[in-house]
Design a protein around this motif. Structure first.
Motif, PDB file in Angstrom:
ATOM      1  N   GLY A 108       0.828  -1.195   0.000  1.00  0.00           N
ATOM      2  CA  GLY A 108       0.000   0.000   0.000  1.00  0.00           C
ATOM      3  C   GLY A 108       0.863   1.246   0.000  1.00  0.00           C
ATOM      4  N   PRO A 109       0.341   2.364   0.461  1.00  0.00           N
ATOM      5  CA  PRO A 109       1.067   3.639   0.399  1.00  0.00           C
ATOM      6  C   PRO A 109       2.397   3.640   1.140  1.00  0.00           C
ATOM      7  CG  PRO A 109      -1.257   4.008   0.867  1.00  0.00           C
ATOM      8  CD  PRO A 109      -1.030   2.534   0.974  1.00  0.00           C
ATOM      9  N   ARG A 110       2.541   2.793   2.170  1.00  0.00           N
ATOM     10  CA  ARG A 110       3.761   2.844   2.964  1.00  0.00           C
ATOM     11  C   ARG A 110       4.919   2.050   2.354  1.00  0.00           C
ATOM     12  NH1 ARG A 110       2.980   1.882   9.164  1.00  0.00           N
ATOM     13  NH2 ARG A 110       1.554   0.215   8.531  1.00  0.00           N
ATOM     14  N   ILE A 111       4.774   1.576   1.109  1.00  0.00           N
ATOM     15  CA  ILE A 111       5.932   0.920   0.482  1.00  0.00           C
ATOM     16  C   ILE A 111       7.080   1.915   0.313  1.00  0.00           C
ATOM     17  CG2 ILE A 111       4.606  -0.866  -0.709  1.00  0.00           C
ATOM     18  CD1 ILE A 111       4.984   0.810  -3.294  1.00  0.00           C
ATOM     19  N   VAL A 112       6.776   3.208   0.208  1.00  0.00           N
ATOM     20  CA  VAL A 112       7.855   4.192   0.098  1.00  0.00           C
ATOM     21  C   VAL A 112       8.638   4.249   1.404  1.00  0.00           C
ATOM     22  CG1 VAL A 112       6.764   5.578  -1.689  1.00  0.00           C
ATOM     23  CG2 VAL A 112       6.237   6.051   0.700  1.00  0.00           C
ATOM     24  N   GLU A 113       7.941   4.165   2.511  1.00  0.00           N
ATOM     25  CA  GLU A 113       8.614   4.122   3.810  1.00  0.00           C
ATOM     26  C   GLU A 113       9.444   2.846   3.919  1.00  0.00           C
ATOM     27  OE1 GLU A 113       7.421   3.920   8.556  1.00  0.00           O
ATOM     28  OE2 GLU A 113       5.999   4.741   7.109  1.00  0.00           O
ATOM     29  N   ALA A 114       8.915   1.746   3.380  1.00  0.00           N
ATOM     30  CA  ALA A 114       9.637   0.476   3.413  1.00  0.00           C
ATOM     31  C   ALA A 114      10.947   0.575   2.639  1.00  0.00           C
ATOM     32  CB  ALA A 114       8.762  -0.634   2.839  1.00  0.00           C
ATOM     33  N   VAL A 115      10.911   1.185   1.461  1.00  0.00           N
ATOM     34  CA  VAL A 115      12.133   1.329   0.663  1.00  0.00           C
ATOM     35  C   VAL A 115      13.142   2.216   1.394  1.00  0.00           C
ATOM     36  CG1 VAL A 115      13.072   2.352  -1.452  1.00  0.00           C
ATOM     37  CG2 VAL A 115      11.055   0.888  -1.555  1.00  0.00           C
ATOM     38  N   GLU A 116      12.674   3.275   2.031  1.00  0.00           N
ATOM     39  CA  GLU A 116      13.581   4.158   2.763  1.00  0.00           C
ATOM     40  C   GLU A 116      14.216   3.442   3.945  1.00  0.00           C
ATOM     41  OE1 GLU A 116      11.071   8.189   1.530  1.00  0.00           O
ATOM     42  OE2 GLU A 116      10.793   7.251   3.500  1.00  0.00           O
ATOM     43  N   VAL A 117      13.441   2.589   4.634  1.00  0.00           N
ATOM     44  CA  VAL A 117      13.993   1.790   5.730  1.00  0.00           C
ATOM     45  C   VAL A 117      15.043   0.823   5.191  1.00  0.00           C
ATOM     46  CG1 VAL A 117      13.479  -0.014   7.418  1.00  0.00           C
ATOM     47  CG2 VAL A 117      11.978   1.976   7.232  1.00  0.00           C
ATOM     48  N   LEU A 118      14.710   0.128   4.123  1.00  0.00           N
ATOM     49  CA  LEU A 118      15.651  -0.829   3.533  1.00  0.00           C
ATOM     50  C   LEU A 118      16.929  -0.137   3.076  1.00  0.00           C
ATOM     51  CD1 LEU A 118      13.359  -3.158   1.385  1.00  0.00           C
ATOM     52  CD2 LEU A 118      14.717  -3.813   3.383  1.00  0.00           C
ATOM     53  N   ALA A 119      16.800   1.032   2.480  1.00  0.00           N
ATOM     54  CA  ALA A 119      17.975   1.752   1.999  1.00  0.00           C
ATOM     55  C   ALA A 119      18.906   2.112   3.152  1.00  0.00           C
ATOM     56  CB  ALA A 119      17.546   3.006   1.242  1.00  0.00           C
ATOM     57  N   ARG A 120      18.343   2.487   4.294  1.00  0.00           N
ATOM     58  CA  ARG A 120      19.183   2.800   5.458  1.00  0.00           C
ATOM     59  C   ARG A 120      19.874   1.553   5.999  1.00  0.00           C
ATOM     60  NH1 ARG A 120      14.696   6.128   6.758  1.00  0.00           N
ATOM     61  NH2 ARG A 120      13.965   4.642   8.319  1.00  0.00           N
ATOM     62  N   VAL A 121      19.180   0.410   5.904  1.00  0.00           N
ATOM     63  CA  VAL A 121      19.777  -0.841   6.371  1.00  0.00           C
ATOM     64  C   VAL A 121      20.884  -1.299   5.428  1.00  0.00           C
ATOM     65  CG1 VAL A 121      19.327  -3.289   6.787  1.00  0.00           C
ATOM     66  CG2 VAL A 121      17.701  -1.581   7.595  1.00  0.00           C
ATOM     67  N   LEU A 122      20.623  -1.217   4.115  1.00  0.00           N
ATOM     68  CA  LEU A 122      21.576  -1.723   3.131  1.00  0.00           C
ATOM     69  C   LEU A 122      22.743  -0.778   2.902  1.00  0.00           C
ATOM     70  CD1 LEU A 122      19.090  -3.109   0.431  1.00  0.00           C
ATOM     71  CD2 LEU A 122      20.270  -4.374   2.222  1.00  0.00           C
ATOM     72  N   HIS A 123      22.500   0.522   3.015  1.00  0.00           N
ATOM     73  CA  HIS A 123      23.531   1.515   2.684  1.00  0.00           C
ATOM     74  C   HIS A 123      23.593   2.621   3.741  1.00  0.00           C
ATOM     75  CE1 HIS A 123      24.033  -0.342  -1.251  1.00  0.00           C
ATOM     76  NE2 HIS A 123      22.723  -0.310  -1.408  1.00  0.00           N
ATOM     77  N   PRO A 124      23.961   2.252   4.968  1.00  0.00           N
ATOM     78  CA  PRO A 124      24.024   3.267   6.019  1.00  0.00           C
ATOM     79  C   PRO A 124      25.062   4.341   5.738  1.00  0.00           C
ATOM     80  CG  PRO A 124      25.033   1.208   6.733  1.00  0.00           C
ATOM     81  CD  PRO A 124      24.342   0.918   5.455  1.00  0.00           C
ATOM     82  N   GLU A 125      26.051   4.018   4.907  1.00  0.00           N
ATOM     83  CA  GLU A 125      27.089   5.003   4.578  1.00  0.00           C
ATOM     84  C   GLU A 125      26.526   6.172   3.771  1.00  0.00           C
ATOM     85  OE1 GLU A 125      26.863   2.315   1.043  1.00  0.00           O
ATOM     86  OE2 GLU A 125      26.678   2.112   3.212  1.00  0.00           O
ATOM     87  N   VAL A 126      25.376   5.949   3.121  1.00  0.00           N
ATOM     88  CA  VAL A 126      24.749   6.989   2.306  1.00  0.00           C
ATOM     89  C   VAL A 126      23.547   7.600   3.005  1.00  0.00           C
ATOM     90  CG1 VAL A 126      23.536   7.458   0.135  1.00  0.00           C
ATOM     91  CG2 VAL A 126      25.549   5.965   0.153  1.00  0.00           C
ATOM     92  N   PHE A 127      22.739   6.744   3.632  1.00  0.00           N
ATOM     93  CA  PHE A 127      21.460   7.198   4.199  1.00  0.00           C
ATOM     94  C   PHE A 127      21.514   7.390   5.704  1.00  0.00           C
ATOM     95  CE2 PHE A 127      20.447   5.080   0.236  1.00  0.00           C
ATOM     96  CZ  PHE A 127      19.556   5.968  -0.351  1.00  0.00           C
ATOM     97  N   GLY A 128      22.628   7.016   6.335  1.00  0.00           N
ATOM     98  CA  GLY A 128      22.722   7.124   7.780  1.00  0.00           C
ATOM     99  C   GLY A 128      22.223   5.869   8.453  1.00  0.00           C
ATOM    100  N   GLU A 129      22.634   5.689   9.696  1.00  0.00           N
ATOM    101  CA  GLU A 129      22.217   4.506  10.444  1.00  0.00           C
ATOM    102  C   GLU A 129      20.719   4.561  10.664  1.00  0.00           C
ATOM    103  OE1 GLU A 129      23.926   1.951  11.252  1.00  0.00           O
ATOM    104  OE2 GLU A 129      25.901   2.670  10.632  1.00  0.00           O
ATOM    105  N   GLY A 130      20.025   3.430  10.346  1.00  0.00           N
ATOM    106  CA  GLY A 130      18.580   3.430  10.528  1.00  0.00           C
ATOM    107  C   GLY A 130      18.014   2.055  10.665  1.00  0.00           C
ATOM    108  N   SER A 131      18.862   1.064  10.928  1.00  0.00           N
ATOM    109  CA  SER A 131      18.340  -0.286  11.075  1.00  0.00           C
ATOM    110  C   SER A 131      17.560  -0.391  12.361  1.00  0.00           C
ATOM    111  CB  SER A 131      19.476  -1.317  11.067  1.00  0.00           C
ATOM    112  OG  SER A 131      20.392  -1.039  12.093  1.00  0.00           O
ATOM    113  N   PRO A 132      16.433  -1.115  12.330  1.00  0.00           N
ATOM    114  CA  PRO A 132      15.583  -1.217  13.525  1.00  0.00           C
ATOM    115  C   PRO A 132      16.320  -1.874  14.679  1.00  0.00           C
ATOM    116  CG  PRO A 132      14.421  -1.940  11.557  1.00  0.00           C
ATOM    117  CD  PRO A 132      15.841  -1.772  11.178  1.00  0.00           C
TER     118      PRO A 132
END
Length: 291
Positions: A267-291
């Motif tokens: 649903g609409p929150r897939i954009v939030e999901a991608v942003e969460v995944l991006a922080r997990v996969l690439h913290p060097e770019v998006f900053g630390e954000g893993s749950p």
């Protein structure tokens, strides 16, 4: 007398019948816009609220928890086994059903009760956009759907632009541990991983069951466990389960638990999901954000 005639004419003009094709190829005759809606999947509920149609919702499932306003809605039970008596008592003029989350038998039973049922079946991220557009059409909110989709695309594009040239770690996305059920190709999850700058380590389609030997033969760089907040402990438990210690990612501690309520709802929150995944996969770019 003239006032009565005016009200009748106004009703005819504002509430009309339309025949629409749903996402499972069925012709559905519905009242447009529907005044009393039942949603049988949390993703559909989130779409309806995002389109501004939350006031028309009269029934949701036990698993609906977003947005907070959903707590005020009547529960019709689980998505797999909704209470038909409760649904009938709510007098809906339209029921939304998710083909991948609800039983086909539920659709058949509701049709026998002369309740219009609209089936939604997103395949991949583009399928999510299609479902938002189709739901918007069904509830008379096409413009709101188009605006929502445009906003979602902008946010997804912003992530994709940053990960385009980065290395893409191989990801194993587990929706269940015992038995091991994972997200494969031709799923929304597969697309979310790709958009966030990763590669799905699973070659099979859909949500296959895997044995640990298959995981060992195609080892992921990162294991994602999709659970609600009650499953946070699995990050520490997994290394102690039989066979898992042999997986390199487990030995290296490359395990993350992510919120299934955000990740698994098309649903609409897939954009939030991608942003969460991006922080997990690439913290060097998006900053630390893993749950």
């Amino acid at each position: 007398m003239m006032r009565v005639i005016f009200l009748i004419l106004l009703s005819v003009l504002t509430v009309q019948a339309a025949t629409l094709e749903d996402m499972v190829g069925r012709q559905v005759e519905i009242q447009t816009p529907p005044r009393r809606i039942v949603s049988l999947a949390p993703s559909l509920t989130e779409i309806l609220f995002a389109l501004g149609a939350g006031d028309a919702l009269v029934g949701v499932t036990d698993f609906d928890n977003y947005p907070p306003e959903v707590r005020e809605k009547r529960s019709v039970g689980g998505g797999i086994d909704p209470n038909l008596e409760v649904i009938v008592a709510l007098r809906p003029d339209l029921v939304f059903l998710a083909a991948d989350a609800n039983r086909w038998g539920t659709l058949v039973q509701l049709e026998r009760l002369n309740i219009p049922v609209y089936g939604v079946k997103p395949i991949g991220v583009e399928g999510v956009f299609d479902s938002i557009e189709k739901v918007g059409e069904a509830v008379g909110r096409r413009q709101q759907a188009e605006a929502l989709i445009a906003k979602m695309r902008r946010r997804l594009n912003a992530v994709s632009e940053k990960v385009g040239e980065l290395d893409k770690p191989k990801v194993l996305y587990a929706v269940w541990i015992d038995p091991l059920i994972v997200a494969g190709r031709e799923t929304v999850i597969h697309d979310l991983i790709r958009l966030a700058g990763g590669t799905n380590a699973v070659r099979e389609r859909g949500f296959p069951r895997l044995d640990l030997e298959a995981v060992f033969n195609h080892p992921p760089d990162l294991i994602l466990l999709a659970f609600d907040r009650g499953g946070l402990g699995y990050r520490e438990i997994l290394p102690h389960l039989p066979g898992w210690r042999d997986i390199p990612a487990v030995r290296q501690g490359a395990i993350r638990v992510i919120d299934a309520n955000v990740m698994n709802r098309p649903g609409p929150r897939i954009v939030e999901a991608v942003e969460v995944l991006a922080r997990v996969l690439h913290p060097e770019v998006f900053g630390e954000g893993s749950p």
